[in-house]
Design a protein around this motif. Structure first.
Motif, PDB file in Angstrom:
ATOM      1  N   ASP A 112       0.818  -1.222   0.000  1.00 13.59           N
ATOM      2  CA  ASP A 112       0.000   0.000   0.000  1.00 13.59           C
ATOM      3  C   ASP A 112       0.853   1.274   0.000  1.00 13.59           C
ATOM      4  OD1 ASP A 112       0.505  -1.036   2.675  1.00 13.59           O
ATOM      5  OD2 ASP A 112      -0.812   0.509   3.481  1.00 13.59           O
ATOM      6  N   HIS A 113       2.162   1.149   0.234  1.00 17.85           N
ATOM      7  CA  HIS A 113       3.038   2.323   0.280  1.00 17.85           C
ATOM      8  C   HIS A 113       3.900   2.470  -0.977  1.00 17.85           C
ATOM      9  CE1 HIS A 113       2.060   3.289   4.513  1.00 17.85           C
ATOM     10  NE2 HIS A 113       1.647   2.035   4.445  1.00 17.85           N
ATOM     11  N   HIS A 188       6.643  -2.808  13.407  1.00 18.70           N
ATOM     12  CA  HIS A 188       5.755  -3.141  12.288  1.00 18.70           C
ATOM     13  C   HIS A 188       6.353  -4.353  11.582  1.00 18.70           C
ATOM     14  CE1 HIS A 188       2.500  -2.129   9.559  1.00 18.70           C
ATOM     15  NE2 HIS A 188       3.304  -2.212   8.516  1.00 18.70           N
ATOM     16  N   ASP A 209       2.089   3.161  10.026  1.00 21.95           N
ATOM     17  CA  ASP A 209       2.396   1.736  10.140  1.00 21.95           C
ATOM     18  C   ASP A 209       3.345   1.501  11.305  1.00 21.95           C
ATOM     19  OD1 ASP A 209       1.520   2.467   7.405  1.00 21.95           O
ATOM     20  OD2 ASP A 209       1.422   0.291   7.218  1.00 21.95           O
TER      21      ASP A 209
HETATM   22 ZN   LIG Z   1       2.684  -1.769   6.539  1.00 23.10          ZN
END
Ligand SMILES: [Zn+2]
Ligand SMILES: [Zn+2]
Length: 318
Positions: A112-113, A188, A209
């Motif tokens: 997602d990043h 994370h 995160d």
């Molecule tokens: Zn993450």
């Protein structure tokens, strides 16, 4: 310094459904019943000023992408979530054919990043210079893998821009084109790094995160030192506190309640809830914001902490 939010959702992009749009329209019509608007402008102003936020807006939207505009020639942006596509259009429109240098600061390389990078227009333009900064050893590998066959038609090596990767050492402040940058390791899966940016007497912390354990004093002190007196803290508030300490413990994210506590301990000025849970609709995110503001009021010391929830398109001037 101006902070622009291009993507604010966690894990995966979320679009409004037909049911969501109809619900907003119906609630807007009820709010406007009996009123008369003589022009589009009058109706627009009413929507802007009089409708509740959850009716007139939507929380993101795209996954993580936050720009720091320091009025420098170069661009500065945190993460390449799906919001990077819109950010790229903004860069190309503003440059109108002229080359630019874009500094990208990566929290980590979960999909997602990085998912916006293959759709980041400037990456395809010869003459553009892109510097991808981060503290992970696997940074370049992740960007290359994402564009490898059979998952994407354009290989990383075929991008037109000049792209380089720069390693940042955690805890060691570095200057990047007039911006002071410090990273800090966060809890994370696969590690993530928070950023503290300082420019012209203003400071912004981008910490997404990142899981904080309730009652972990050392973690609390470490985070508070990193956030110390920040003008703005963009904080991973994916879950409610109840979720964060029960079913979703160890999922690597934090809560609205933790954000308030850490920002108060750090005497930060403005907390922005960020990386919203994809399962939460606008009303749920507005509820989390309301809860955070109420908690801030009840526990306020000498200093007021402003609390906001990020949405795609939000701009904050510092
Ligand atoms: Zn993450
Ligand atoms: Zn994420």
């Amino acid at each position: 310094m101006r902070v622009r939010f291009w993507g604010t959702r966690g894990s995966i992009p979320v679009g409004l459904t037909v049911a969501d749009v109809r619900d907003k329209l119906a609630r807007a019509l009820v709010a406007a019943s009996g009123k008369r608007f003589d022009s589009y402008g009058d109706a627009y102003a009413f929507a802007e000023q009089n409708l509740p936020f959850s009716v007139s807006h939507t929380f993101g939207g795209h996954t993580s992408c936050v720009e720091l505009d320091t009025a420098h020639d170069e661009y500065f942006v945190c993460d390449m979530g799906s919001g990077a596509r819109a950010f790229g259009e903004h860069v190309l429109a503003r440059q109108s054919g002229k080359p630019a240098t874009i500094n990208i600061f990566m929290s980590h390389v979960h999909w997602d990043h990085i998912m916006g990078f293959p759709f980041f227009g400037p990456a395809y333009v010869p003459g553009m210079r892109i510097r991808i900064h981060g503290s992970h050893d696997i940074l370049e590998k992740a960007f290359r893998m994402q564009q490898s066959a059979p998952c994407f038609p354009v290989a990383f090596d075929h991008l037109g821009a000049t792209i380089e990767f720069r390693k940042l050492t955690p805890g060691q402040p570095t200057e990047v084109s007039g911006l002071k940058v410090t990273t800090q390791l966060q809890r994370h899966s696969g590690d993530s790094y928070g950023y503290r940016f300082e420019h012209d007497g203003r400071s912004v912390v981008y910490t997404t995160d990142s899981e904080h354990k309730l009652g972990d004093r050392a973690d609390r002190d470490r985070a508070a030192a990193f956030f110390r007196d920040a003008d703005l803290v963009i904080f991973d508030a994916m879950y409610s506190l109840a979720e964060a300490i029960s079913v979703k413990e160890d999922w690597g994210h934090s809560s609205n309640v933790m954000g308030v506590e850490l920002c108060q301990a750090a005497r930060a000025k403005h907390l922005v809830l960020f990386h919203h849970e994809p399962a939460n609709n606008d009303a749920a995110i507005e509820g989390a914001l309301r809860d955070a503001r109420r908690l801030e009021e009840l526990t306020r010391g000498e200093q007021t902490l402003q609390v906001s929830a990020a949405h795609d398109g939000l701009e904050i001037d510092l």
